[in-house]
Design a protein around this motif. Structure first.
Motif, PDB file in Angstrom:
ATOM      1  N   ARG A   2      40.017  36.416  35.795  1.00 36.05           N
ATOM      2  CA  ARG A   2      40.105  35.066  35.747  1.00 36.05           C
ATOM      3  C   ARG A   2      41.443  34.395  34.748  1.00 36.05           C
ATOM      4  O   ARG A   2      42.142  33.610  35.178  1.00 36.05           O
ATOM      5  CB  ARG A   2      39.538  34.657  36.372  1.00 36.05           C
TER       6      ARG A   2
ATOM      7  N   ARG B 122      45.203  43.559  38.618  1.00 37.72           N
ATOM      8  CA  ARG B 122      45.695  42.423  37.534  1.00 37.72           C
ATOM      9  C   ARG B 122      44.577  41.360  37.864  1.00 37.72           C
ATOM     10  O   ARG B 122      44.359  40.129  37.131  1.00 37.72           O
ATOM     11  CB  ARG B 122      47.445  42.128  37.152  1.00 37.72           C
ATOM     12  N   PHE B 123      44.258  40.819  39.371  1.00 35.15           N
ATOM     13  CA  PHE B 123      44.740  39.775  39.419  1.00 35.15           C
ATOM     14  C   PHE B 123      43.130  39.367  39.558  1.00 35.15           C
ATOM     15  O   PHE B 123      41.990  38.574  39.733  1.00 35.15           O
ATOM     16  CB  PHE B 123      44.805  39.842  41.170  1.00 35.15           C
TER      17      PHE B 123
ATOM     18  N   ILE C  34      47.923  40.785  43.457  1.00 29.91           N
ATOM     19  CA  ILE C  34      48.932  40.498  43.040  1.00 29.91           C
ATOM     20  C   ILE C  34      49.974  41.182  43.827  1.00 29.91           C
ATOM     21  O   ILE C  34      49.501  42.539  43.262  1.00 29.91           O
ATOM     22  CB  ILE C  34      49.587  40.413  41.490  1.00 29.91           C
TER      23      ILE C  34
ATOM     24  N   ALA D 129      43.458  35.964  32.814  1.00 28.34           N
ATOM     25  CA  ALA D 129      44.799  36.710  32.631  1.00 28.34           C
ATOM     26  C   ALA D 129      46.358  36.249  33.123  1.00 28.34           C
ATOM     27  O   ALA D 129      46.602  36.733  32.996  1.00 28.34           O
ATOM     28  CB  ALA D 129      44.654  37.932  32.706  1.00 28.34           C
ATOM     29  N   TRP D 130      45.881  35.145  33.729  1.00 30.79           N
ATOM     30  CA  TRP D 130      46.624  34.587  34.935  1.00 30.79           C
ATOM     31  C   TRP D 130      46.727  33.336  35.438  1.00 30.79           C
ATOM     32  O   TRP D 130      44.925  32.521  35.369  1.00 30.79           O
ATOM     33  CB  TRP D 130      46.822  35.483  35.738  1.00 30.79           C
ATOM     34  N   SER D 131      47.516  32.423  35.965  1.00 25.54           N
ATOM     35  CA  SER D 131      47.302  31.609  36.550  1.00 25.54           C
ATOM     36  C   SER D 131      48.257  31.126  37.304  1.00 25.54           C
ATOM     37  O   SER D 131      49.269  32.193  37.242  1.00 25.54           O
ATOM     38  CB  SER D 131      48.333  30.193  35.061  1.00 25.54           C
TER      39      SER D 131
END
Length: 172
Positions: free
Chosen positions: A25, A21-22, A166, A27-29
């Motif tokens: 870029r 999931r990491f 993650i 899709a997350w902070s």
């Protein structure tokens, strides 16, 4: 997005590879949950690290810590409180004859665990061109002490050999 540990294309800088999931870029902070960010909140100021330096060098009492760091008493007090609250230091009472009880600051296990970061900063700082300064050496053989990045199995790991994921992916 490169998803392997293969050598990067010529002209492309090798960086940490993101997986799972990491990898996306967008899709997350990392803001608010990054381990480095949390660490820097505790020790990411010049004053916090030079206080830790003086404690690693054997400083224990408020007056000597303020004097050897060049910090004001107010800043010294604020940073020591923060380091105490974070669990890096503990206060131990002492009393000079005829004086009130005062406290000295001693490292906790958490404070000792910051030592490799201190060594890495000293080593990196030595590369910045100042020829003089303190050198850390092993008491047993006199060789310079340095920080090394390695995996839990003891392999030395460079930047392009590192994969970030993650932790909640269950692969930690």
């Amino acid at each position: 997005m490169r998803e392997s540990t293969e050598a990067p294309e010529p002209g492309i800088e090798a960086v940490i590879t993101r997986t799972g999931r990491f990898a996306d870029r967008g899709a997350w902070s990392a803001e608010g949950w990054c381990h480095m960010e949390h660490a820097l909140e505790l020790v990411g100021t010049r004053s916090a690290m030079i206080l830790m330096r003086e404690i690693y060098y054997g400083g224990r009492r408020f007056d000597e810590l303020a004097r050897h760091t060049g910090l004001t008493e107010a800043v010294t007090s604020q940073r020591l409180k923060r380091l105490l609250d974070a669990g890096l230091l503990q206060r131990h009472p002492y009393r000079e004859p005829g004086q009130r009880t005062r406290y000295e600051y001693v490292l906790t296990d958490l404070g000792r665990s910051l030592f490799p970061v201190f060594v890495a900063l000293m080593d990196w700082g030595a590369q910045l061109g100042n020829e003089s300064g303190v050198e850390l050496v092993h008491a047993g053989c006199g060789s310079p002490v340095n920080a090394v990045v390695q995996c839990a199995k003891g392999h030395h790991v460079g930047l392009p050999d590192t994969v970030a994921r993650i932790a909640s992916d269950g692969k930690r």
